[in-house]
Design a protein around this motif. Structure first.
Motif, PDB file in Angstrom:
ATOM      1  N   GLU A   1       9.260  34.482  48.016  1.00 48.92           N
ATOM      2  CA  GLU A   1       9.274  35.868  48.477  1.00 48.92           C
ATOM      3  C   GLU A   1      10.517  36.159  49.312  1.00 48.92           C
ATOM      4  O   GLU A   1      11.151  37.217  49.165  1.00 48.92           O
ATOM      5  CB  GLU A   1       8.011  36.161  49.295  1.00 48.92           C
TER       6      GLU A   1
ATOM      7  N   GLN B   1      13.421  38.864  48.305  1.00 51.38           N
ATOM      8  CA  GLN B   1      13.898  39.980  49.137  1.00 51.38           C
ATOM      9  C   GLN B   1      15.422  39.956  49.268  1.00 51.38           C
ATOM     10  O   GLN B   1      16.076  41.002  49.218  1.00 51.38           O
ATOM     11  CB  GLN B   1      13.228  39.910  50.511  1.00 51.38           C
TER      12      GLN B   1
ATOM     13  N   GLN C   1      16.817  41.239  45.990  1.00 55.74           N
ATOM     14  CA  GLN C   1      16.656  42.691  45.858  1.00 55.74           C
ATOM     15  C   GLN C   1      17.628  43.441  46.754  1.00 55.74           C
ATOM     16  O   GLN C   1      18.227  44.439  46.339  1.00 55.74           O
ATOM     17  CB  GLN C   1      15.206  43.076  46.174  1.00 55.74           C
ATOM     18  N   ASN C   2      17.809  42.952  47.966  1.00 54.99           N
ATOM     19  CA  ASN C   2      18.739  43.603  48.888  1.00 54.99           C
ATOM     20  C   ASN C   2      20.170  43.541  48.358  1.00 54.99           C
ATOM     21  O   ASN C   2      20.919  44.525  48.392  1.00 54.99           O
ATOM     22  CB  ASN C   2      18.667  42.974  50.275  1.00 54.99           C
TER      23      ASN C   2
END
Length: 310
Positions: free
Chosen positions: A296, A300, A303-304
């Motif tokens: 996870e 993140q 994705q950022n």
């Protein structure tokens, strides 16, 4: 980044303990020699102990493990000296995860026939899974005294030595297992694991390649090849290995996690996010909360970075 792989280098030890667990005595595989002092066969409801043994084997072949267990138990009650009944009871109990009753059944098989090498080998395997390494070693050594060519006894002994961090002797045992069980990929895989512990990466790669040559769907072996390539900075080779790992077992989260790390290094953040999300979901589904959390966090990051101008 490479340390992300270390957790899984011994992950399959416990699950591969009983390489010989599928050995059943059916019409195509004769039962071990009977004890010379067997009593007359007892009967129950017109059925002898041997009849119950055969009934249990038929149930196993039909996938009815609980029925098989009941039949094998009936056989052992009627004839406590019927080693094949105790042995197959042990295999069936092991199949449903009843480790201690399984070990007890293998022990009774050794008592009924003190020259029954596979019973000693599987007893050693059960004890190994119970982390009783010294007693496991003793029974495996006995199995090999009785039958030096018993491949899965060499394999189980190799696992004992691997657990003891005695890699050189473990490798020697696994090589013996490969000699006598040529179609089993697990010994080659664990040779690779031992070489990883010794940081002998080229030898580890050779061993993992040998494992996947025997079984092209050996997902853990492909994964470990990928982890070596990744740590050596050979990202395309690593990605190819992780893809093969996922193709071999689509529910193996490590393969997607490894691919995610490669995509992060390649700055392909959209692809990284896709496989890391899949890895996270699989880790969660399999109850591995720590690695779900790790995936996870990487997700993140991916994705950022994917939404930042480059």
């Amino acid at each position: 980044m490479g340390s992300s792989f270390s957790k899984y280098r011994i992950a399959t030890v416990a699950s591969l303990i009983l390489l010989g667990e599928s050995i059943l005595f059916s019409s195509a595989s004769p039962a071990p020699p009977a004890s010379p002092a067997l009593p007359l066969l007892a009967q129950a409801g017109g059925q002898t102990a041997t009849d119950w043994l055969k009934q249990g084997l038929q149930a196993i072949q039909a996938g009815k493990v609980q029925d098989a267990i009941a039949a094998f138990k009936q056989a052992t009650q009627l004839d406590p000296n019927l080693a094949a009944a105790h042995y197959n009871l042990g295999l069936a109990l092991r199949q449903v995860g009843q480790l201690q009753p399984s070990a007890d059944a293998f022990y009774r098989a050794t008592q009924a026939d003190p020259k029954f090498a596979p019973a000693f080998a599987n007893l050693g395997g059960a004890l190994l899974e119970g982390n009783n390494l010294q007693l496991a070693n003793d029974y495996l050594q006995r199995a090999l005294e009785l039958d030096p060519k018993l491949g899965f006894a060499h394999y189980n002994l190799g696992l004992v030595r691997e657990q003891q961090r005695d890699c050189n002797r473990a490798i020697a045992s696994f090589k013996k297992a490969m000699e006598y069980s040529k179609n089993a990929p697990e010994p080659a895989y664990h040779i690779g694991m031992c070489y990883l512990q010794q940081s002998k990466l080229d030898k580890a790669k050779d061993a993992f390649r040998q494992a996947v040559k025997i079984n092209p769907k050996y997902s853990e072996a492909h994964y470990n090849l990928g982890s070596i390539w990744f740590n050596q900075g050979k990202l395309q080779e690593a990605l190819a290995a992780f893809r093969k790992s996922a193709e071999a077992n689509s529910n193996y989260p490590n393969a997607y996690h490894g691919a995610g790390l490669v995509f992060m290094q390649l700055q392909q953040y959209g692809d990284a996010a896709q496989v890391l999300q899949f890895a996270r979901d699989l880790y969660n589904a399999q109850g591995n909360s720590q690695w779900a959390k790790n995936a996870e966090q990487l997700l993140q990051q991916a994705q950022n970075l994917n939404y930042q101008p480059r």
